[in-house]
Structures are given as structure tokens and as C-alpha cells.
Enzyme design. Structure first.
Site, PDB file in Angstrom:
ATOM      1  N   VAL A 177      13.182  -0.915   4.894  1.00 40.58           N
ATOM      2  CA  VAL A 177      13.447  -2.197   5.540  1.00 40.58           C
ATOM      3  C   VAL A 177      14.561  -2.221   6.499  1.00 40.58           C
ATOM      4  CG1 VAL A 177      12.030  -3.624   3.874  1.00 40.58           C
ATOM      5  CG2 VAL A 177      14.452  -2.893   3.457  1.00 40.58           C
TER       6      VAL A 177
ATOM      7  N   ARG B 240       8.134   3.333   4.113  1.00 42.03           N
ATOM      8  CA  ARG B 240       8.259   1.879   4.534  1.00 42.03           C
ATOM      9  C   ARG B 240       9.377   1.251   4.364  1.00 42.03           C
ATOM     10  NH1 ARG B 240       2.526  -0.901   3.697  1.00 42.03           N
ATOM     11  NH2 ARG B 240       2.934  -1.793   5.660  1.00 42.03           N
TER      12      ARG B 240
ATOM     13  N   CYS C 298       1.021  -1.149  -0.030  1.00 35.71           N
ATOM     14  CA  CYS C 298      -0.063   0.006  -0.040  1.00 35.71           C
ATOM     15  C   CYS C 298       0.889   1.213  -0.070  1.00 35.71           C
ATOM     16  CB  CYS C 298      -0.941   0.155   1.234  1.00 35.71           C
ATOM     17  SG  CYS C 298      -2.310  -1.003   1.285  1.00 35.71           S
TER      18      CYS C 298
HETATM   19  C1  EPZ Z   1       2.034  -3.965   9.624  1.00 36.96           C
HETATM   20  O1  EPZ Z   1       2.935  -3.417   8.670  1.00 36.96           O
HETATM   21  C2  EPZ Z   1       0.777  -4.332   9.159  1.00 36.96           C
HETATM   22  N1  EPZ Z   1       0.577  -5.134   8.149  1.00 36.96           N
HETATM   23  C3  EPZ Z   1       0.004  -3.017   8.634  1.00 36.96           C
HETATM   24  O2  EPZ Z   1      -1.370  -3.234   8.273  1.00 36.96           O
HETATM   25  C4  EPZ Z   1      -0.003  -1.996   9.788  1.00 36.96           C
HETATM   26  O3  EPZ Z   1      -0.527  -0.751   9.253  1.00 36.96           O
HETATM   27  C5  EPZ Z   1       1.521  -1.890  10.357  1.00 36.96           C
HETATM   28  O4  EPZ Z   1       1.800  -3.261  10.807  1.00 36.96           O
HETATM   29  C6  EPZ Z   1       1.362  -1.019  11.623  1.00 36.96           C
HETATM   30  O5  EPZ Z   1       0.300  -1.450  12.537  1.00 36.96           O
HETATM   31  C7  EPZ Z   1       0.698  -6.572   8.080  1.00 36.96           C
HETATM   32  O6  EPZ Z   1       0.484  -6.833   9.279  1.00 36.96           O
HETATM   33  C8  EPZ Z   1       0.762  -7.455   6.870  1.00 36.96           C
HETATM   34  P1  EPZ Z   1       5.522  -1.663  10.724  1.00 36.96           P
HETATM   35  P2  EPZ Z   1       4.333  -3.169   9.000  1.00 36.96           P
HETATM   36  O7  EPZ Z   1       7.080  -2.397  10.353  1.00 36.96           O
HETATM   37  O8  EPZ Z   1       4.748  -4.444   9.540  1.00 36.96           O
HETATM   38  C9  EPZ Z   1       8.644   2.060   9.972  1.00 36.96           C
HETATM   39  C10 EPZ Z   1      -3.331  -2.815   6.732  1.00 36.96           C
HETATM   40  O9  EPZ Z   1      -3.762  -2.037   6.005  1.00 36.96           O
HETATM   41  N2  EPZ Z   1       9.825   0.951   9.701  1.00 36.96           N
HETATM   42  O10 EPZ Z   1       5.101  -2.087  12.065  1.00 36.96           O
HETATM   43  O11 EPZ Z   1       4.897  -3.176   7.552  1.00 36.96           O
HETATM   44  C11 EPZ Z   1       7.412   1.703   8.817  1.00 36.96           C
HETATM   45  O12 EPZ Z   1       7.798   2.681   7.884  1.00 36.96           O
HETATM   46  C12 EPZ Z   1      -1.495  -2.867   6.595  1.00 36.96           C
HETATM   47  O13 EPZ Z   1      -3.631  -4.236   6.890  1.00 36.96           O
HETATM   48  C13 EPZ Z   1      10.722   1.326   9.337  1.00 36.96           C
HETATM   49  O14 EPZ Z   1      11.113   2.621   9.450  1.00 36.96           O
HETATM   50  O15 EPZ Z   1       4.542  -2.063   9.678  1.00 36.96           O
HETATM   51  C14 EPZ Z   1       6.413   2.655   9.761  1.00 36.96           C
HETATM   52  O16 EPZ Z   1       6.523   3.911   9.832  1.00 36.96           O
HETATM   53  C15 EPZ Z   1      -0.945  -1.763   6.226  1.00 36.96           C
HETATM   54  N3  EPZ Z   1      12.102   0.613   8.936  1.00 36.96           N
HETATM   55  C16 EPZ Z   1       6.736   2.120  11.081  1.00 36.96           C
HETATM   56  O17 EPZ Z   1       8.198   1.473  11.183  1.00 36.96           O
HETATM   57  C17 EPZ Z   1      11.701  -0.878   9.011  1.00 36.96           C
HETATM   58  O18 EPZ Z   1      12.495  -1.569   8.777  1.00 36.96           O
HETATM   59  C18 EPZ Z   1       5.963   0.975  11.500  1.00 36.96           C
HETATM   60  O19 EPZ Z   1       5.860  -0.053  10.443  1.00 36.96           O
HETATM   61  C19 EPZ Z   1      10.450  -1.240   9.425  1.00 36.96           C
HETATM   62  C20 EPZ Z   1       9.310  -0.328   9.455  1.00 36.96           C
END
Ligand code: EPZ
Length: 429
Positions: A133, A131, A126
Site C-alpha cells: 500500500v 500487493r 486474493c
Molecule cells: C484493482 O486492484 C482491482 N480490484 C483488481 O481486480 C485488478 O486486478 C487490479 O486493480 C488491476 O487491474 C478492484 O478494483 C476492487 P492496483 P488494485 O493497485 O487496485 C501494485 C479482481 O479479480 N501496487 O492497480 O488492488 C500492486 O501490487 C481484482 O477483481 C503497489 O506496488 O490493483 C500491483 O502490482 C483482483 N503499491 C499493481 O500496483 C500500492 O500501493 C497494480 O495494482 C498499490 C499497488
């Protein structure tokens, strides 16, 4: 491309069965790569993202079979799917597959743990923010992996297998917590993950890994301890109910008024959102079989929120809540702290007559008396459903275009809302 047509104005009443959680099912499916035995998952939702991941796993050598319906199960109950990764035949996750769904990047954890190597395309998903890694890479480095970025791929290797370590997440990340938990389960020695995500989906994965023979404790708190084991086996595990779907329908009822039981929902998975809904004037009653949501007469009270990692208000319900606030009796502010670009629904809600202004990461919503139906465009999964919520209360006809976003994460959305009295249909083209 399919569209959804809604004629607004009806209240909702009846029962909506809550499906298995997409965001629990995806990491559980990926965990099947950690063992050569069969992992059976119950209550898997029928969603485009699940199908997509089945394809991606198949590319690595994970076979799957879907069980037929059992006596007493109705079509609402999710599927039971058996996953078996007898051998991993390919450690590359190609761009064409990973770019469609960010969570598929998470295969990097099991591939490294089981095969000692992985070549995984940097993800897509999305369009809600950059986002990166970096946390995955940093965390896997801490467990002894060498990772280079080459031509858009994360190329990871371990010289002597993964080794347990202490790792402090610089920022709470759901995905990186899933991946490090899976990798550390098969690492040599003990791992301690600090500042870990506490989402219920993390707990669901830890329980499944433990059923497979892992030794994980503390999931659901910020400190997770993992004692590495040499191999994992098969297990049967149930996907937990979708708290975001639950919150979405609860907000739909808060918007239209009515009385709906969300069957199978668990109030303990979304306390902060339910508490916010109560403050808007919605009655929430946890039942043994689910959650009853009622709003009769009275206006919608404005409430200010800020998204936070669990147990705070979930970012995945921010758009839906904004939809609700467009008709509140007064001004509310909504601050998004997780993703920097998760306000794409604002301009589409405005097409329905909503009054929203943006100030950095904060949206200021001035509730209006009436919304009016219009053509709107779905931009991402949760944004799309906020347009559905607004459309249910808007006067006249709303048509939501690009419905494939909705199909990624909401099972039988039109059928579930129709059954409660909404005038909503899918227009196929
Ligand atoms: C999970 O995404 C969910 N996806 C997302 O749901 C959800 O919005 C999100 O967690 C937050 O709750 C799934 O579970 C499949 P994060 P994820 O890593 O794991 C930053 C939906 O609509 N970050 O917790 O990708 C990132 O950019 C979705 O169902 C880094 O900076 O989210 C964000 O600002 C979309 N570096 C924050 O951390 C990294 O290496 C939290 O992201 C990883 C993340």
C-alpha cells in the site's frame, strides 16, 4: 463448502445478461462515506464482496436500504441500494473486516477527507501477489496526511485537513487512483494526479463524485485534475456493466463454440480483449443492446498476450484467456505484468490435461486436442472461473471446489451458463 459440477462438451447459445461491475460498485459504495446525504446506486450486483463491504461500511456508520423491484425490472437487473453516512461513528477499519477484502482499505481516503483521521488495517484479499500500500501512503502524504504503520494498521491524520497538490503515481494503481480522487475531492485547493489509472471504473467513480458536487476532470486519461470543494451531497448513479464478466463469458463461448448475446455489455470497455478474441477466430459483433459472440467450427487460433493497465489486456482476464488457450491449435505465450503471483490456475488447469510451463512471469501454453474432467480447486476469483471455462470444454465431469471465490465476483454464474445450454450445477454441502 459449495462445489460446482460441470459436464463438458455442450456449445453455448442464447443470451447472458451482464451484471453491474464489482470493481465499480465497491469504490462507489465507499464514496458514500464522503457525504452526510444519500447516495443511491443502481445496478449493484448481488455478490459476496458487495455484502462484505456493506458490513464494513455499516461499522463506520453507513446505513443502507435496498429498494424493491420496480415495474419492468426482472430479477437479472442489479439492485438499487441507498447508502447514507449521516455521521461517521468509527474511523477504525479493523483487521477482521479489512483482511477479507483488499478494497476495504480504500475507506482510508474518505475517512481522512471527512474526519481528518483513519486507522485502517493493512489489507488482505486474493492471494495474487504481495500487493503493498506504499503508493496510497505516499499519495495521501502528498495531500498533507501523516501516516504511520502501527501494529498492522495504517494510522493516518491530517493536522489542518487535506490540501491539494500535484502527485505523480510511481506505478499505475487502480485503488490508489480511486482513493486519491476521493480524498482530493474534499481537499483544500487543486490537485493534479499524473500517471493515474485510466480504467473505466475510475471514470465511473469520477462521474459519481461529480454528480455529488465534486469538480473532477480528465478521468479516463493519465492526468486527472481535481478542484477541491468543501462538501459533497447526495446523488443517484448507475454502476457500469462488468467488463470482466463480459470478457469471461465471451471466452467461454470462444472455448465451447456457439452463439451468445451478452446483454448490456459495452464493447468500448474491453476493446483490447475483444480484439484478441477475434484473433483467436471468434466473431465479435457490437450491438446496441450488448455484444454478440460467435464461434462456429474451426479451431481456436493461438494468440500471445501481455497484461497491461487499461486500455491494455486486463490482468483480470488473464486466467480465463489461459483457459481458452489450453485448447488452441498451437503454442501461445501469456505474460503477466501486473501481479507477480497470478498463475495459481496453472497447476489446476494441468489437472484437466492442459500443457503449460512457466518461465518467470510468462506462461507458455501448448494447446491440446482434448481436456479431461477432474476435481480442481479454486484459488482466487479469476483463477476459479478459468477452471469453469476449461471444464465447459473438457470431456466428462469437472468439479470445482472452493466455490466461495467465484461468489465474490460472479453473479448467478451457474444459472447464466445453464440458460445457454451448459451442463453445470452447484452442489451445496
Ligand atoms: C484493482 O486492484 C482491482 N480490484 C483488481 O481486480 C485488478 O486486478 C487490479 O486493480 C488491476 O487491474 C478492484 O478494483 C476492487 P492496483 P488494485 O493497485 O487496485 C501494485 C479482481 O479479480 N501496487 O492497480 O488492488 C500492486 O501490487 C481484482 O477483481 C503497489 O506496488 O490493483 C500491483 O502490482 C483482483 N503499491 C499493481 O500496483 C500500492 O500501493 C497494480 O495494482 C498499490 C499497488
Amino acid at each position: 463448502m459449495d462445489r460446482i459440477r460441470i459436464v463438458g462438451g455442450n456449445t453455448l447459445s442464447g443470451t447472458i445478461p451482464v451484471s453491474g461491475a464489482k470493481n465499480a460498485a465497491l469504490p462507489l459504495m465507499i464514496a458514500s462515506m464522503l457525504t452526510s446525504e444519500t447516495l443511491t446506486l443502481d445496478n449493484v450486483p448481488r455478490l459476496a464482496d458487495v455484502e462484505q463491504l456493506i458490513g464494513i461500511l455499516g461499522n463506520h456508520g453507513v446505513d443502507h436500504s435496498v429498494n424493491g423491484r420496480r415495474e419492468g425490472q426482472d430479477t437479472h437487473y442489479g439492485r438499487t441500494i441507498n447508502f447514507r453516512a449521516e455521521s461517521i461513528v468509527d474511523t477504525t477499519a479493523p483487521y477482521e473486516l479489512v483482511s477479507k477484502m483488499r478494497a476495504s482499505f480504500w475507506v482510508i481516503g474518505p475517512l481522512l477527507a471527512r474526519m481528518g483521521e483513519a486507522r485502517v488495517s493493512l489489507p488482505g484479499g486474493c492471494a495474487i501477489g504481495t500487493r503493498p500500500v506504499d503508493i496510497f501512503i505516499d499519495g495521501l502524504n502528498a495531500l498533507g496526511a501523516d501516516i504511520e504503520i502501527e501494529s498492522g494498521y495504517a494510522v493516518a491524520r491530517t493536522r489542518k485537513g487535506l490540501t491539494g497538490n500535484r502527485y505523480v503515481f510511481p506505478k499505475v494503481s487502480v485503488g490508489a487512483t480511486h482513493v486519491l480522487m476521493m480524498a482530493a475531492a474534499l481537499a483544500r485547493g487543486d490537485t493534479v494526479l499524473e500517471n493515474a489509472a485510466r480504467e473505466p471504473e475510475i471514470v465511473n467513480l469520477a462521474e459519481c463524485l461529480n454528480a455529488m458536487g465534486a469538480r473532477i476532470s480528465g478521468a479516463g486519461t493519465s492526468t486527472i485534475q481535481i478542484e477541491g470543494v468543501t462538501s459533497l451531497g447526495g446523488a443517484t448513479h448507475t454502476v457500469l456493466p462488468d467488463r470482466i464478466e463480459t470478457g469471461t463469458y465471451a471466452m467461454a463461448v470462444a472455448m465451447t463454440g456457439g452463439d451468445v448475446t451478452l446483454e448490456g455489455a459495452r464493447a468500448d470497455l474491453l476493446e483490447s480483449a475483444l480484439e484478441v478474441l477475434e484473433r483467436t477466430g471468434t466473431e465479435i459483433t457490437p450491438l446496441n443492446s450488448g455484444i454478440r459472440v460467435r464461434r462456429n467450427g474451426g479451431g481456436i487460433a493461438p494468440v500471445d498476450i501481455e497484461t497491461q493497465p487499461f486500455p491494455g489486456f486486463p490482468t483480470d482476464l488473464q486466467a480465463q484467456f489461459m483457459g481458452l488457450m489450453t485448447r488452441a491449435k498451437g503454442r501461445s505465450t501469456i505474460r503477466e505484468t501486473i501481479f507477480e503471483n497470478r498463475f495459481m490456475h496453472v497447476q489446476e488447469l494441468a489437472r484437466l490435461g492442459a500443457r503449460i510451463s512457466l518461465n518467470g512471469q510468462t506462461a507458455i501454453v501448448e494447446g491440446v486436442e482434448k481436456l479431461k474432467g477432474a476435481q480442481v480447486m479454486a484459488t482466487d476469483l479469476r483463477a476459479s472461473v478459468s477452471l469453469v471455462i476449461a471444464g465447459l470444454a473438457a470431456e466428462g465431469e469437472t468439479v470445482v471446489n472452493r466455490v466461495y471465490h467465484l461468489d465474490r465476483g460472479f453473479e448467478r454464474l451457474e444459472a447464466k451458463l445453464q440458460a445457454c445450454g451448459a451442463e453445470i450445477e452447484r452442489l451445496s454441502s
